[in-house]
Design an enzyme around this catalytic site. Sequence first.
Site: not given
Length: 173
Positions: A17-19
């Site tokens: 997902g969002c890093f």
Amino acid sequence: METTDKAAGREIYLAGGCFWGLQKYFDQFDGVLRTETGYANGPTANPNYKQVCRNSGHAETVKIIYDPERISLPQLLEDYFRVIDPTAVNHQGGDFGIQYRTGIYYTDPADLPVIRQAADREAEKVGRPLAVETGRLENFCSAEEYHQKYLEKNPGGYCHIRPEMFHLGKKDQ
């Protein structure tokens, strides 16, 4: 290319997902020497954030350099599965798109059996096939500087990872 210098550590690349949150999460663990956000396993080299958000095919990925004498790859993968939904296709939390897919990318082929074993264990635990890509790292490039340690710079920033997961207290201070 595999990192083999013991002082430099070993490397694994995780998309979850969002890093932003994944980087903050892994930075807390003893044995994680450094992390870097970037884009991986898309069809081209060196995309920028705008291209990634427009379906370039790359995944937001965190490069993790670790000391295998202090934290093992199986432990890192167990920690990884703790903060993702391994059955979600192209999304985590409120983020949707191919760049938010999950993936475990390696540079050392000797890591593949360890990755497969961890994925098999997780699939058995959740009782269905996983949507986590596994494969050799391709086309990794560092994300723009403002994405590095983003949640440290912007403590109120969005993340699908629950805030208490950032304070497990495993990093030696």
